[in-house]
Structure formats: C-alpha cells, structure tokens
Design a protein around this motif. Structure first.
Motif, PDB file in Angstrom:
ATOM      1  N   ALA A   1       3.947   9.964  -9.739  1.00  0.00           N
ATOM      2  CA  ALA A   1       3.095  10.114 -11.052  1.00  0.00           C
ATOM      3  C   ALA A   1       2.287  11.376 -11.165  1.00  0.00           C
ATOM      4  N   HIS A   2       1.597  11.919 -10.000  1.00  0.00           N
ATOM      5  CA  HIS A   2       1.040  13.237 -10.047  1.00  0.00           C
ATOM      6  C   HIS A   2       2.066  14.466  -9.903  1.00  0.00           C
TER       7      HIS A   2
ATOM      8  N   GLU B   1       0.925  -1.164   0.195  1.00  0.00           N
ATOM      9  CA  GLU B   1      -0.047  -0.076  -0.052  1.00  0.00           C
ATOM     10  C   GLU B   1       0.931   1.139   0.065  1.00  0.00           C
TER      11      GLU B   1
ATOM     12  N   GLN C   1       4.145   5.769  -5.666  1.00  0.00           N
ATOM     13  CA  GLN C   1       3.964   5.624  -6.933  1.00  0.00           C
ATOM     14  C   GLN C   1       3.050   6.755  -7.535  1.00  0.00           C
ATOM     15  N   ALA C   2       1.857   6.622  -6.811  1.00  0.00           N
ATOM     16  CA  ALA C   2       0.861   7.606  -7.125  1.00  0.00           C
ATOM     17  C   ALA C   2       1.267   9.214  -6.959  1.00  0.00           C
ATOM     18  N   GLN C   3       1.927   9.349  -6.038  1.00  0.00           N
ATOM     19  CA  GLN C   3       2.680  10.740  -5.736  1.00  0.00           C
ATOM     20  C   GLN C   3       3.673  11.080  -6.668  1.00  0.00           C
TER      21      GLN C   3
ATOM     22  N   GLU D   1       3.970   1.520  -1.260  1.00  0.00           N
ATOM     23  CA  GLU D   1       4.642   1.819  -2.419  1.00  0.00           C
ATOM     24  C   GLU D   1       3.383   2.022  -3.615  1.00  0.00           C
ATOM     25  N   ALA D   2       2.404   1.728  -3.229  1.00  0.00           N
ATOM     26  CA  ALA D   2       1.248   2.315  -4.359  1.00  0.00           C
ATOM     27  C   ALA D   2       1.001   3.793  -3.955  1.00  0.00           C
ATOM     28  N   ARG D   3       1.178   4.250  -2.852  1.00  0.00           N
ATOM     29  CA  ARG D   3       0.705   5.682  -2.568  1.00  0.00           C
ATOM     30  C   ARG D   3       1.871   6.402  -2.973  1.00  0.00           C
TER      31      ARG D   3
END
Length: 144
Positions: free
Chosen positions: A141-142, A131, A137-139, A133-135
């Motif tokens: 990408a944003h 979870e 990665q999202a940050q 790592e996913a957060r």
C-alpha cells in the motif's frame, strides 16, 4: 457396548494411551481425576501418584477448574463428544490446547475422557503468518 475407564481396560505396562503422544485424562462427574497418562503428568510437572485421585481444584487454576466442571456437565448432559481450543497456564508457561471431551460408561458412574493436544506451535506459526501478511500489505500500500 459400554466402554470402561482406561485404568480398567489394560494390564499394567500395556496402556496404549501412553503411546499416543497426546494428553489423556479421565474424570468423574465431580471432576476427580481417575486416570492421567504420562503426557498430562509431565505437563503438570508432578508424578501420577500425586495427581490421580485428586479433584480438579487441587490440580488446576480456578479458571480451568470452573471450565472443566462446566464442560464435564455439558458432555454428560449431551452424551456426545465436545471439542474446545484454549490457552492454558502451565508451570512452564502458557500453551494452546485442542481438547475433546467424551463420555465413558463405567459401572454405575459415567466418566468423562479428555484428550488434549498441544497446538501452540501451530498457533504461533499462524499468528506469524498473519503478521507477515499485514506487513506485506502495508508495504504494498505504501509503494503505490
């Protein structure tokens, strides 16, 4: 050399299976508990005297009973240890366990020893890392 069941191998009070820190049980082909160490008894929330000699359907939920019967039959048929990882409902909540099933010869009747260890903590940590790592990665990408 055939191994006997754990209840026959050690004098009272000298059972090394009590000191492993993992749950150990021994079952007949019909899934009757003939041995349960204190770790299993504590997880089930009942004293050994109320558990040993009972069939699995008196000890576990129907889902666990069906799976235990299937695994006992499978390990007896294959004659080699099997490893599984499962989420198990217990009186104090669901837990993840890794279990190893192995055949033990006992007089004329084979028995299956099941050794289980609680891996809930490791699973929780693994899920938290995924979870996180996913957060991240999202940050990232944003931010691009």
């Amino acid at each position: 050399m055939a191994r006997s069941s754990p209840e026959d191998m050690f004098p009272p009070g000298t059972d090394p299976l009590e000191d492993l820190g993992i749950g150990v049980g021994c079952f007949t082909a019909e899934a009757t508990a003939v041995y349960l160490n204190s770790v299993v008894c504590e997880a089930l929330g009942r004293p050994r005297e109320e558990l040993v000699g009972k069939n699995a359907d008196e000890l576990f939920s129907p889902e666990i009973v069906a799976e235990l019967h299937r695994r006992i039959a499978e390990v007896l048929q294959l004659g080699k240890p099997l490893r599984h990882q499962d989420k198990v409902p217990l009186p104090h909540g669901e837990r993840w366990f890794v279990s190893v099933y192995s055949v033990m010869e006992h007089q004329d009747e084979p028995r299956v020893m099941v050794a289980v260890t609680d891996v809930t903590h490791f699973r929780d940590e693994q899920e938290a890392l995924i979870e996180s790592e996913a957060r991240l990665q999202a940050q990232l990408a944003h931010a691009r």
